[in-house]
Write a protein that holds these residues in place. Structure first.
Motif, mmCIF file in Angstrom:
data_model
loop_
_atom_site.group_PDB
_atom_site.id
_atom_site.type_symbol
_atom_site.label_atom_id
_atom_site.label_comp_id
_atom_site.label_asym_id
_atom_site.label_seq_id
_atom_site.Cartn_x
_atom_site.Cartn_y
_atom_site.Cartn_z
ATOM 1 N N ARG A 101 -40.071 -10.591 -12.735
ATOM 2 C CA ARG A 101 -38.910 -11.467 -12.867
ATOM 3 C C ARG A 101 -38.161 -11.242 -14.177
ATOM 4 N N LEU A 102 -38.867 -10.752 -15.198
ATOM 5 C CA LEU A 102 -38.279 -10.639 -16.526
ATOM 6 C C LEU A 102 -38.717 -9.330 -17.170
ATOM 7 N N VAL A 103 -37.762 -8.627 -17.794
ATOM 8 C CA VAL A 103 -38.066 -7.422 -18.563
ATOM 9 C C VAL A 103 -37.652 -7.668 -20.011
ATOM 10 N N VAL A 104 -38.590 -7.461 -20.930
ATOM 11 C CA VAL A 104 -38.346 -7.683 -22.352
ATOM 12 C C VAL A 104 -38.363 -6.331 -23.057
ATOM 13 N N PHE A 105 -37.223 -5.956 -23.622
ATOM 14 C CA PHE A 105 -37.094 -4.691 -24.323
ATOM 15 C C PHE A 105 -37.315 -4.888 -25.816
ATOM 16 N N MET A 106 -37.479 -3.753 -26.505
ATOM 17 C CA MET A 106 -37.551 -3.785 -27.964
ATOM 18 C C MET A 106 -36.450 -2.908 -28.532
ATOM 19 N N SER A 107 -35.610 -3.482 -29.355
ATOM 20 C CA SER A 107 -34.557 -2.744 -30.060
ATOM 21 C C SER A 107 -33.671 -1.955 -29.108
ATOM 22 N N ALA A 108 -33.411 -2.495 -27.937
ATOM 23 C CA ALA A 108 -32.574 -1.795 -26.954
ATOM 24 C C ALA A 108 -31.133 -2.252 -27.073
ATOM 25 N N GLN A 109 -30.218 -1.299 -27.026
ATOM 26 C CA GLN A 109 -28.796 -1.590 -26.909
ATOM 27 C C GLN A 109 -28.441 -1.624 -25.417
ATOM 28 N N PRO A 110 -27.420 -2.378 -25.026
ATOM 29 C CA PRO A 110 -27.026 -2.370 -23.608
ATOM 30 C C PRO A 110 -26.783 -0.968 -23.064
ATOM 31 N N ALA A 111 -26.311 -0.060 -23.922
ATOM 32 C CA ALA A 111 -26.063 1.315 -23.470
ATOM 33 C C ALA A 111 -27.362 2.102 -23.267
ATOM 34 N N LEU A 123 -33.464 -9.152 -11.755
ATOM 35 C CA LEU A 123 -34.199 -9.321 -13.007
ATOM 36 C C LEU A 123 -33.347 -9.958 -14.086
ATOM 37 N N ARG A 124 -34.026 -10.688 -14.960
ATOM 38 C CA ARG A 124 -33.443 -11.137 -16.210
ATOM 39 C C ARG A 124 -33.919 -10.205 -17.312
ATOM 40 N N THR A 125 -33.095 -10.014 -18.338
ATOM 41 C CA THR A 125 -33.424 -9.067 -19.398
ATOM 42 C C THR A 125 -33.291 -9.720 -20.770
ATOM 43 N N VAL A 126 -34.234 -9.375 -21.639
ATOM 44 C CA VAL A 126 -34.257 -9.873 -23.011
ATOM 45 C C VAL A 126 -34.513 -8.677 -23.918
ATOM 46 N N THR A 127 -33.942 -8.670 -25.108
ATOM 47 C CA THR A 127 -34.278 -7.647 -26.089
ATOM 48 C C THR A 127 -34.611 -8.294 -27.420
ATOM 49 N N SER A 128 -35.648 -7.778 -28.058
ATOM 50 C CA SER A 128 -35.931 -8.202 -29.434
ATOM 51 C C SER A 128 -35.200 -7.256 -30.364
ATOM 52 N N GLU A 129 -34.429 -7.810 -31.273
ATOM 53 C CA GLU A 129 -33.533 -7.033 -32.129
ATOM 54 C C GLU A 129 -34.243 -6.654 -33.421
ATOM 55 N N PHE A 159 -27.541 -8.720 -23.131
ATOM 56 C CA PHE A 159 -28.718 -9.102 -22.369
ATOM 57 C C PHE A 159 -28.654 -10.601 -22.112
ATOM 58 N N ASP A 160 -29.557 -11.083 -21.283
ATOM 59 C CA ASP A 160 -29.607 -12.524 -21.053
ATOM 60 C C ASP A 160 -30.019 -13.270 -22.316
ATOM 61 N N LEU A 161 -30.759 -12.578 -23.190
ATOM 62 C CA LEU A 161 -31.125 -13.176 -24.473
ATOM 63 C C LEU A 161 -31.418 -12.065 -25.469
ATOM 64 N N HIS A 162 -30.914 -12.233 -26.691
ATOM 65 C CA HIS A 162 -31.216 -11.346 -27.817
ATOM 66 C C HIS A 162 -32.022 -12.170 -28.823
ATOM 67 N N ILE A 163 -33.165 -11.651 -29.256
ATOM 68 C CA ILE A 163 -33.995 -12.365 -30.222
ATOM 69 C C ILE A 163 -34.030 -11.552 -31.514
ATOM 70 N N ALA A 164 -33.360 -12.049 -32.551
ATOM 71 C CA ALA A 164 -33.312 -11.368 -33.842
ATOM 72 C C ALA A 164 -34.616 -11.595 -34.593
#
Length: 400
Positions: A101-111, A123-129, A159-164
């Motif tokens: 249901r959810l994919v959490v990326f690390m340091s990913a840019q939308p590109a 899917l929902r997408t999140v990236t940790s910045e 993304f659906d959420l960016h976590i700095a």
């Protein structure tokens, strides 16, 4: 696990499965250093979820000699940064079979990823910045306006959420990148303060083949241009020249594109044998315990996990004033911060600690106390879990 991309079906035999969460890893599983800390953090999020979710660490390459063995999640081989036609089929199979249901990326840019493909699969997408940006960058008004329109109004390229990973990172992403406040949160990075602790220095030096009678200055990072170790080496030479009677050594832990250049510079310095390079190491604990002072000269740094690890290990830290280190170090209490290009000041701060064993001890203890209070990886994982939990609900729309 036929091709390294599918989990065993035995785990799913009993009743409905909780929703699946993929944590994407950017490097093969046998790469340690700070990536081991990232894997631990993701695994601790799985622990915080308990039975609410099934968590999977997806590595582009899964090695039998992985640097980290997960306890609360499962490791698989799946590259979520490759969107070739062949790999899309693999990813779709994993997503479908594991009810992701959810994919959490690390340091990913939308590109870097195909958000349209992932959203098409529900899917929902999140990236940790975690990327390090130059906060002095400026941009034309029209470019900033275009970013605001695309990202804040149309909600595209986000993304659906960016976590700095720090407050400074949050401020940069909000201002320069024009990310919408509704899709942006800040959670300070953390380190394993149970693992990284002060130790017996003489024993650690002996283990690493270092002379325990020397005062060892340590640096650790990826060997990239913005870390500026060539300037740090100049500082170390000046420190040694200023204190010829003190037995001073320097060692570096890390690997990357600039490592060979830095080694060559050190070979040309007086007393070259007192400059040591240990390359990539999966566990830095004995290195921190062998050192007397930690030095960091990066031009930019979004946080600085090695700084927090050094502090947790009881080391005073001397660093240039990049945004991440400025949030971690308490100036004059746990270490010293100098201007970003103040190399003379960096050297003077190192000398201050080399000259005063009691100052090293008191600032080291204060640094550990600060790290335990503010930069625990357990706290970080719990805050992440709280932000991700709304995505797990059945039929959840966009929670942010």
């Amino acid at each position: 696990m036929d091709d390294g991309t599918r989990l065993g079906q035995a785990d799913h035999a009993a009743g409905p499965r909780p929703p699946g969460v993929i944590f994407t890893m950017r490097y093969p599983s046998d790469v340690g250093f700070v990536w081991k800390t990232i894997a631990l953090h993701r695994d601790l999020i799985a622990r915080a979820f308990g039975g609410e979710a099934r968590c999977i660490l997806a590595y582009p390459q899964l090695s039998p000699t992985s640097a980290y063995q997960p306890r609360w999640s499962t490791a698989i081989q799946a590259d979520f940064y490759d969107y070739s036609a062949e790999n899309r089929q693999r990813l779709e199979r994993v997503i479908t079979d594991e009810a992701i249901r959810l994919v959490v990326f690390m340091s990913a840019q939308p590109a870097d990823v195909d958000l349209g493909f992932l959203r098409g699969l529900g899917l929902r997408t999140v990236t940790s910045e975690n990327n390090s940006y130059d906060h002095s960058l400026r941009q034309p008004f029209m470019k900033r306006l275009a970013k605001a329109l695309i990202r804040r109004v149309l909600k595209r390229q986000v993304f659906d959420l960016h976590i700095a990973n720090s407050q400074a990172q949050y401020d940069f992403l909000r201002g320069f990148a024009q990310l919408p406040a509704s899709r942006l949160r800040a959670v300070r990075n953390g380190v394993d303060t149970d693992h990284f602790q002060p130790g017996e220095r003489t024993g650690a030096c002996s283990t690493l083949g270092l002379d325990p009678d020397r005062l060892w200055i340590m640096a650790a990072s990826q060997a990239r241009p913005e870390k500026r170790l060539e300037r740090v080496l100049e500082v170390i030479r000046a420190v040694k020249d200023a204190r010829p009677a003190l037995p001073i050594g320097f060692f570096f832990v890390g690997e990357g594109e600039n490592l060979a250049e830095w080694r060559q510079i050190a070979l040309g310095l007086p007393d070259a044998e007192t400059y040591r390079f240990f390359g990539r190491q999966n566990d830095l604990r004995p290195y921190y315990q062998a050192a007397s002072v930690f030095i960091h000269g990066a031009f930019r740094e979004s946080f600085g996990l090695v700084i927090a690890e050094a502090m947790a290990s009881g080391l005073p830290v001397v660093a240039t004033h990049a945004h991440g280190p400025a949030e971690i170090i308490a100036e004059g209490e746990t270490g010293r911060l100098v201007g970003r290009d103040d190399w003379e000041g960096l050297g003077k701060a190192v000398i201050e600690y080399l000259d005063d064993a009691e100052l090293r001890r008191t600032h080291g203890l204060a640094g550990r106390a600060r790290c335990v209070a503010l930069f625990s990886i357990t706290r970080q994982a719990q805050e992440f879990a709280d932000l991700l939990r709304p995505f797990l609900k059945d039929g959840a729309g966009a929670p942010y």
